[in-house]
Design a protein around this motif. Structure first.
Motif, short mmCIF file in Angstrom:
data_model
loop_
_atom_site.label_atom_id
_atom_site.label_comp_id
_atom_site.label_asym_id
_atom_site.label_seq_id
_atom_site.Cartn_x
_atom_site.Cartn_y
_atom_site.Cartn_z
N GLY A 1 64.35 17.09 56.50
CA GLY A 1 64.46 16.56 55.15
C GLY A 1 63.81 15.20 55.06
N TRP B 1 61.74 21.83 46.98
CA TRP B 1 61.87 20.57 46.27
C TRP B 1 63.31 20.39 45.81
N THR B 2 63.96 19.33 46.23
CA THR B 2 65.34 19.06 45.82
C THR B 2 65.41 18.54 44.40
N GLY C 1 66.98 12.55 45.30
CA GLY C 1 67.33 13.81 45.94
C GLY C 1 67.00 13.83 47.42
N THR D 1 67.47 13.80 51.53
CA THR D 1 68.24 14.66 52.44
C THR D 1 68.44 13.89 53.73
N TRP E 1 72.61 22.85 52.79
CA TRP E 1 72.16 21.46 52.90
C TRP E 1 72.71 20.63 51.75
N ILE F 1 72.41 17.55 49.27
CA ILE F 1 71.32 16.79 48.65
C ILE F 1 71.91 15.50 48.09
N TYR G 1 68.59 19.11 41.75
CA TYR G 1 69.71 19.56 42.55
C TYR G 1 70.33 18.41 43.32
N THR G 2 70.30 17.22 42.71
CA THR G 2 70.91 16.07 43.35
C THR G 2 72.42 16.19 43.33
N VAL H 1 73.04 23.06 48.43
CA VAL H 1 72.15 24.18 48.16
C VAL H 1 72.22 25.14 49.34
N HIS I 1 73.47 27.16 44.30
CA HIS I 1 73.73 25.71 44.45
C HIS I 1 75.07 25.39 43.80
#
Length: 172
Positions: free
Chosen positions: A65, A92-93, A115, A117, A132, A134, A152-153, A157, A169
């Motif tokens: 990440g 892509w987060t 976002g 990681t 994972w 985020i 997706y902060t 996910v 998610h």
């Protein structure tokens, strides 16, 4: 090699040690000699990207990440072929234009949405899923410039480990 004085760990697979560096490289070292097997630039450190996360080794791939949310980066997770260092996939987060979840970002705020990681996720071999966490959106101190849910902060996910495609998610 630009190794940070401290990091969150390494991964070991097939007589290689894998480490991410503060200048956003992923490096494979021979476990016996320390010789560099390969060294790939994951992202441009000059734009605020860094790696502080320990890599995760699984099924011939190294998952890594990116950090730098405080510098205005757009976060992601990558998978690299453990033998060659070739990138296999990227998730892509912070989703870009046309990607599911991009509509949860106001205007162009997704371009610098954070976002990151920072810590490694987990892998379930039976389901072939990566889980994972985020990090927060950016800027984190004033969300007025990034209205919306900012997917997706601040989320967990679940990704298909072979393809990097999101299965589900949950945003906290």
């Amino acid at each position: 090699l630009g190794f940070p004085e401290t990091n969150r760990g390494v991964a070991v697979l097939d007589e290689r040690v894998f480490v991410g560096t503060l200048d956003a490289h992923l490096v494979a070292l021979d476990a016996k000699t320390g010789t560099v097997r390969w060294d790939v630039v994951v992202a441009d450190n000059k734009t605020g990207h860094a790696i502080t996360c320990a890599p995760l080794a699984l099924d011939g791939k190294i998952i890594i990440g990116i950090s730098g949310g405080e510098a205005g980066i757009r976060g992601f997770l990558d998978a690299y072929d453990a033998a060659t260092g070739q990138r296999v996939w990227r998730f892509w987060t912070v989703p870009g234009t046309g990607e599911p979840g991009n509509e949860t970002w106001g205007g162009d705020s997704w371009k610098t949405g954070g976002g990151a990681t920072w810590v490694p996720g987990s892998y379930d071999a039976e389901s072939n899923l990566l889980y994972w966490g985020i990090g927060n959106p950016g800027p984190d101190w004033n969300g007025d410039v990034r209205p919306g849910d900012n997917l997706y902060t601040c989320s967990l996910v679940a990704l298909d480990a072979s393809t990097g495609k999101m299965k589900w998610h949950f945003q906290f």
